[in-house]
Structure formats: C-alpha cells, structure tokens
Design a protein around this motif. Structure first.
Motif, PDB file in Angstrom:
ATOM      1  N   ASP A   7       0.829  -1.210   0.000  1.00 42.38           N
ATOM      2  CA  ASP A   7       0.000   0.000   0.000  1.00 42.38           C
ATOM      3  C   ASP A   7       0.862   1.258   0.000  1.00 42.38           C
ATOM      4  OD1 ASP A   7      -2.732  -1.184   0.280  1.00 42.38           O
ATOM      5  OD2 ASP A   7      -1.835  -2.012   2.116  1.00 42.38           O
ATOM      6  N   LEU A   8       2.086   1.141   0.526  1.00 39.64           N
ATOM      7  CA  LEU A   8       2.983   2.285   0.614  1.00 39.64           C
ATOM      8  C   LEU A   8       4.424   1.789   0.654  1.00 39.64           C
ATOM      9  CD1 LEU A   8       3.460   5.393   1.193  1.00 39.64           C
ATOM     10  CD2 LEU A   8       3.365   4.789   3.633  1.00 39.64           C
ATOM     11  N   ILE A   9       5.317   2.527  -0.023  1.00 43.20           N
ATOM     12  CA  ILE A   9       6.748   2.249   0.059  1.00 43.20           C
ATOM     13  C   ILE A   9       7.413   3.398   0.814  1.00 43.20           C
ATOM     14  CG2 ILE A   9       8.913   1.996  -1.226  1.00 43.20           C
ATOM     15  CD1 ILE A   9       7.274   0.778  -3.514  1.00 43.20           C
ATOM     16  N   LEU A  10       8.123   3.073   1.870  1.00 40.72           N
ATOM     17  CA  LEU A  10       8.922   4.053   2.599  1.00 40.72           C
ATOM     18  C   LEU A  10      10.321   4.038   2.004  1.00 40.72           C
ATOM     19  CD1 LEU A  10       7.877   3.193   6.262  1.00 40.72           C
ATOM     20  CD2 LEU A  10       6.969   5.011   4.808  1.00 40.72           C
ATOM     21  N   ALA A  11      10.783   5.189   1.520  1.00 42.64           N
ATOM     22  CA  ALA A  11      12.061   5.270   0.825  1.00 42.64           C
ATOM     23  C   ALA A  11      12.973   6.286   1.501  1.00 42.64           C
ATOM     24  CB  ALA A  11      11.850   5.658  -0.646  1.00 42.64           C
ATOM     25  N   GLU A  12      14.249   5.931   1.600  1.00 43.80           N
ATOM     26  CA  GLU A  12      15.235   6.835   2.198  1.00 43.80           C
ATOM     27  C   GLU A  12      15.318   8.141   1.406  1.00 43.80           C
ATOM     28  OE1 GLU A  12      19.893   6.636   3.707  1.00 43.80           O
ATOM     29  OE2 GLU A  12      19.059   5.027   2.485  1.00 43.80           O
ATOM     30  N   ASP A  13      15.378   8.039   0.092  1.00 40.13           N
ATOM     31  CA  ASP A  13      15.375   9.196  -0.807  1.00 40.13           C
ATOM     32  C   ASP A  13      14.442   8.852  -1.967  1.00 40.13           C
ATOM     33  OD1 ASP A  13      15.885  11.092  -2.837  1.00 40.13           O
ATOM     34  OD2 ASP A  13      17.912  11.448  -2.098  1.00 40.13           O
ATOM     35  N   THR A  14      13.302   9.505  -2.032  1.00 37.59           N
ATOM     36  CA  THR A  14      12.303   9.161  -3.044  1.00 37.59           C
ATOM     37  C   THR A  14      12.807   9.420  -4.462  1.00 37.59           C
ATOM     38  OG1 THR A  14      11.295  11.357  -2.762  1.00 37.59           O
ATOM     39  CG2 THR A  14      10.348   9.534  -1.487  1.00 37.59           C
ATOM     40  N   ARG A  15      13.743  10.359  -4.621  1.00 40.58           N
ATOM     41  CA  ARG A  15      14.288  10.619  -5.958  1.00 40.58           C
ATOM     42  C   ARG A  15      15.155   9.454  -6.419  1.00 40.58           C
ATOM     43  NH1 ARG A  15      16.967  16.147  -4.190  1.00 40.58           N
ATOM     44  NH2 ARG A  15      17.414  14.692  -2.495  1.00 40.58           N
ATOM     45  N   THR A  16      16.013   8.964  -5.529  1.00 44.43           N
ATOM     46  CA  THR A  16      16.864   7.824  -5.860  1.00 44.43           C
ATOM     47  C   THR A  16      16.019   6.572  -6.102  1.00 44.43           C
ATOM     48  OG1 THR A  16      18.697   8.711  -4.553  1.00 44.43           O
ATOM     49  CG2 THR A  16      18.746   6.353  -5.028  1.00 44.43           C
ATOM     50  N   SER A  17      15.103   6.291  -5.190  1.00 43.42           N
ATOM     51  CA  SER A  17      14.274   5.094  -5.321  1.00 43.42           C
ATOM     52  C   SER A  17      13.311   5.210  -6.495  1.00 43.42           C
ATOM     53  CB  SER A  17      13.492   4.854  -4.029  1.00 43.42           C
ATOM     54  OG  SER A  17      14.387   4.596  -2.953  1.00 43.42           O
ATOM     55  N   GLY A  18      12.919   6.438  -6.836  1.00 41.87           N
ATOM     56  CA  GLY A  18      12.016   6.633  -7.959  1.00 41.87           C
ATOM     57  C   GLY A  18      12.593   6.111  -9.263  1.00 41.87           C
ATOM     58  N   LYS A  19      13.909   6.242  -9.426  1.00 45.22           N
ATOM     59  CA  LYS A  19      14.568   5.743 -10.635  1.00 45.22           C
ATOM     60  C   LYS A  19      14.485   4.214 -10.705  1.00 45.22           C
ATOM     61  CE  LYS A  19      17.822   9.602 -10.557  1.00 45.22           C
ATOM     62  NZ  LYS A  19      19.249  10.008 -10.364  1.00 45.22           N
ATOM     63  N   LEU A  20      14.692   3.564  -9.574  1.00 42.79           N
ATOM     64  CA  LEU A  20      14.608   2.100  -9.533  1.00 42.79           C
ATOM     65  C   LEU A  20      13.174   1.642  -9.804  1.00 42.79           C
ATOM     66  CD1 LEU A  20      15.805  -0.716  -8.896  1.00 42.79           C
ATOM     67  CD2 LEU A  20      15.219  -0.283  -6.493  1.00 42.79           C
ATOM     68  N   LEU A  21      12.216   2.274  -9.145  1.00 43.22           N
ATOM     69  CA  LEU A  21      10.827   1.864  -9.313  1.00 43.22           C
ATOM     70  C   LEU A  21      10.353   2.098 -10.753  1.00 43.22           C
ATOM     71  CD1 LEU A  21       9.116   3.036  -5.992  1.00 43.22           C
ATOM     72  CD2 LEU A  21      10.251   0.877  -6.521  1.00 43.22           C
ATOM     73  N   HIS A  22      10.809   3.176 -11.359  1.00 39.62           N
ATOM     74  CA  HIS A  22      10.467   3.426 -12.762  1.00 39.62           C
ATOM     75  C   HIS A  22      11.039   2.330 -13.653  1.00 39.62           C
ATOM     76  CE1 HIS A  22       9.605   5.646 -16.437  1.00 39.62           C
ATOM     77  NE2 HIS A  22      10.852   5.430 -16.817  1.00 39.62           N
ATOM     78  N   HIS A  23      12.293   1.929 -13.361  1.00 43.03           N
ATOM     79  CA  HIS A  23      12.941   0.858 -14.126  1.00 43.03           C
ATOM     80  C   HIS A  23      12.165  -0.450 -13.997  1.00 43.03           C
ATOM     81  CE1 HIS A  23      16.187  -1.638 -15.764  1.00 43.03           C
ATOM     82  NE2 HIS A  23      16.052  -2.414 -14.695  1.00 43.03           N
ATOM     83  N   LEU A  24      11.625  -0.699 -12.808  1.00 43.59           N
ATOM     84  CA  LEU A  24      10.895  -1.944 -12.545  1.00 43.59           C
ATOM     85  C   LEU A  24       9.405  -1.840 -12.876  1.00 43.59           C
ATOM     86  CD1 LEU A  24      12.531  -2.825  -9.096  1.00 43.59           C
ATOM     87  CD2 LEU A  24      13.061  -3.870 -11.310  1.00 43.59           C
ATOM     88  N   GLU A  25       8.975  -0.666 -13.346  1.00 43.57           N
ATOM     89  CA  GLU A  25       7.569  -0.420 -13.698  1.00 43.57           C
ATOM     90  C   GLU A  25       6.651  -0.612 -12.491  1.00 43.57           C
ATOM     91  OE1 GLU A  25       6.771  -2.931 -17.060  1.00 43.57           O
ATOM     92  OE2 GLU A  25       7.851  -1.619 -18.449  1.00 43.57           O
ATOM     93  N   ILE A  26       7.092  -0.027 -11.360  1.00 46.92           N
ATOM     94  CA  ILE A  26       6.315  -0.081 -10.121  1.00 46.92           C
ATOM     95  C   ILE A  26       5.779   1.320  -9.843  1.00 46.92           C
ATOM     96  CG2 ILE A  26       6.451  -0.451  -7.620  1.00 46.92           C
ATOM     97  CD1 ILE A  26       8.660  -2.522  -8.199  1.00 46.92           C
ATOM     98  N   SER A  27       4.466   1.416  -9.619  1.00 45.86           N
ATOM     99  CA  SER A  27       3.830   2.732  -9.434  1.00 45.86           C
ATOM    100  C   SER A  27       3.304   2.945  -8.013  1.00 45.86           C
ATOM    101  CB  SER A  27       2.680   2.890 -10.430  1.00 45.86           C
ATOM    102  OG  SER A  27       1.731   1.845 -10.275  1.00 45.86           O
ATOM    103  N   THR A  28       3.667   2.082  -7.083  1.00 42.62           N
ATOM    104  CA  THR A  28       3.229   2.208  -5.689  1.00 42.62           C
ATOM    105  C   THR A  28       3.652   3.565  -5.121  1.00 42.62           C
ATOM    106  OG1 THR A  28       3.530  -0.179  -5.449  1.00 42.62           O
ATOM    107  CG2 THR A  28       3.275   1.108  -3.427  1.00 42.62           C
ATOM    108  N   HIS A  29       2.754   4.179  -4.362  1.00 38.61           N
ATOM    109  CA  HIS A  29       3.050   5.488  -3.764  1.00 38.61           C
ATOM    110  C   HIS A  29       4.230   5.380  -2.797  1.00 38.61           C
ATOM    111  CE1 HIS A  29       2.457   9.515  -2.267  1.00 38.61           C
ATOM    112  NE2 HIS A  29       2.363   9.046  -1.024  1.00 38.61           N
ATOM    113  N   MET A  30       5.094   6.395  -2.809  1.00 38.50           N
ATOM    114  CA  MET A  30       6.256   6.449  -1.913  1.00 38.50           C
ATOM    115  C   MET A  30       6.122   7.576  -0.900  1.00 38.50           C
ATOM    116  SD  MET A  30       9.812   5.804  -3.967  1.00 38.50           S
ATOM    117  CE  MET A  30       9.484   7.023  -5.228  1.00 38.50           C
ATOM    118  N   GLN A  31       6.770   7.363   0.240  1.00 38.10           N
ATOM    119  CA  GLN A  31       6.864   8.394   1.275  1.00 38.10           C
ATOM    120  C   GLN A  31       8.293   8.419   1.794  1.00 38.10           C
ATOM    121  OE1 GLN A  31       3.829   8.366   4.426  1.00 38.10           O
ATOM    122  NE2 GLN A  31       5.469   8.658   5.938  1.00 38.10           N
ATOM    123  N   SER A  32       8.801   9.601   2.059  1.00 38.64           N
ATOM    124  CA  SER A  32      10.173   9.750   2.543  1.00 38.64           C
ATOM    125  C   SER A  32      10.303   9.226   3.975  1.00 38.64           C
ATOM    126  CB  SER A  32      10.581  11.227   2.482  1.00 38.64           C
ATOM    127  OG  SER A  32      11.896  11.389   2.956  1.00 38.64           O
TER     128      SER A  32
END
Length: 226
Positions: free
Chosen positions: A29-54
């Motif tokens: 339901d939610l991904i907690l990410a250390e840096d949403t900009r860094t993790s956003g690149k990985l999630l985009h690569h993996l075609e994952i659209s789950t909402h992130m929170q810092s």
C-alpha cells in the motif's frame, strides 16, 4: 493488522533484485524510501507505481507512530533504502522495533547488501566476523580503534571515499602496518575493484590513487602471538 516488509534493493547492478522483492513492492500500500528521488529511478525501471513516502534518519523519529497506525489499520508497508538492506547502516531499526512492540508482523526479505560480497572477496577468514559499519568521526574514534586492535575476528567497516585514506592511516597506527586489509569499491558496478594487501600497502595505493564510490573495508583480526 497490516505488515511491514523490509526489502533489499540493488547496491549497483539493477539485476540484483529478487522476483519476490518486485512483487512485494508492487503489492504494498505504501513504500517508505530513504530518498524518493533515488528510489524513484529504480521503481520506474521496474515499472512499479506504488506510492512512496520519505523515511530517513532525519524524520524517522517523527513518522514512526503514524506509520504504525497505518499498519494497525491494515496497510501493508514496504521499507527500502537507497541501496542494500534497510537497517544496515541505514534507517530501519526504529520502525522495526516499533512494529515488534505493537505485535505487527515484520518480514525481512533476503537480498543485496554490500558487506557480504566484500567479506567473501577479501580472502580473509569469514567463519567468524564482526560488522562495525562506520567508525565514529571524532568523539570515541580512538577508543574504538584501540578496542578493535585486539579483536581476533575479521572486522568489516563501511567508509566514504574522502575518509578512506585517513581510516587506513588509523589502521596502520593502531592495528600495525602488516595487518592484512581488503578494500572493495563500487561492488556490482562497472568499475568494481578489490585491493588486498597489508594496511601500509593499501594505504599507499589509495594515497596515490584517490578512490571514488561506495567502499567496504575488511580487516584481518589480531592473531595470537606464538
């Protein structure tokens, strides 16, 4: 009741993520990410659209309670760091402890982490070892080094490139110039390298060739005097 998944992410090579990790990140339901900009690149690569929170070391004390309440309400939450396994020299401990205290299930997936390949690559004994992470920058550094100088098990450290030469110099001073050291740099990436030798030899190498990238240092334990 929801659940917390602790999900390792690649430390360099994007292929180093498990099929299970991808599924969990997609279904959370939610991904907690250390840096949403860094993790956003990985999630985009993996075609994952789950909402992130810092969720990082500067805000984790303030956000833990709200995250726990979400899981108590039934949400499944995945925790990731910029690279590797969360809570290993990265945020994660406080949230995991809070989940345990509130009887929320915690599931840590196996996966990428920097110190295991560095230890295996080192050629130093790995049947027994201690993970030190980052040494204190100032206060307590000398005390810690004096204590570790007597440690008989292989010791693993993390270090930043601009502090590596200083730390290797400390090893020469406190552990001895002949203590065996292995430095692994940029693990899993294009310019990955491992330099092995005595503390003095490895210090000279990186004094002459200033390093770049993420670094793991593996140091032989103190041997018994015959």
């Amino acid at each position: 009741m929801g659940k917390l998944y602790i999900v390792p992410t690649p430390i360099g090579n994007l292929e180093d993520i498990t099929l299970r990790a991808i599924r969990v990140l997609k279904e959370a339901d939610l991904i907690l990410a250390e840096d949403t900009r860094t993790s956003g690149k990985l999630l985009h690569h993996l075609e994952i659209s789950t909402h992130m929170q810092s969720h990082h070391m500067h805000n984790e004390h303030k956000t833990v309670d709200a995250i726990v309440k979400r899981m108590q309400a039934g949400d499944t939450i995945a925790l990731i760091s910029d690279a590797g396994t969360p809570a290993i020299s990265d945020p994660g401990f406080l949230l995991t402890r809070a989940c345990v205290e509130h009887h929320i299930e915690v599931d840590c997936l196996p996966g990428a982490t920097a110190f295991v390949p560095a230890l295996v690559n080192s050629g130093l004994p790995n049947d027994k070892f201690v993970f030190e992470g980052f040494l204190p920058v100032k206060k307590g550094r000398q005390t810690r080094l004096l204590l570790l100088a007597e440690e008989p098990r292989t010791i693993i450290f993390y270090e930043s490139p601009h502090k590596l030469v200083k730390t290797l110099g400390n090893f020469v001073e406190y552990f001895g110039a002949d203590r065996q050291v292995s430095v692994s740099r940029e693990l899993t990436k294009l310019y990955e390298e491992t330099i092995r030798g005595t503390a003095e030899e490895v210090l000279k190498h990186y004094t002459d060739k200033p390093p770049k990238g993420e670094i793991v240092i593996v140091v032989a334990g103190k041997t018994k005097q015959k």
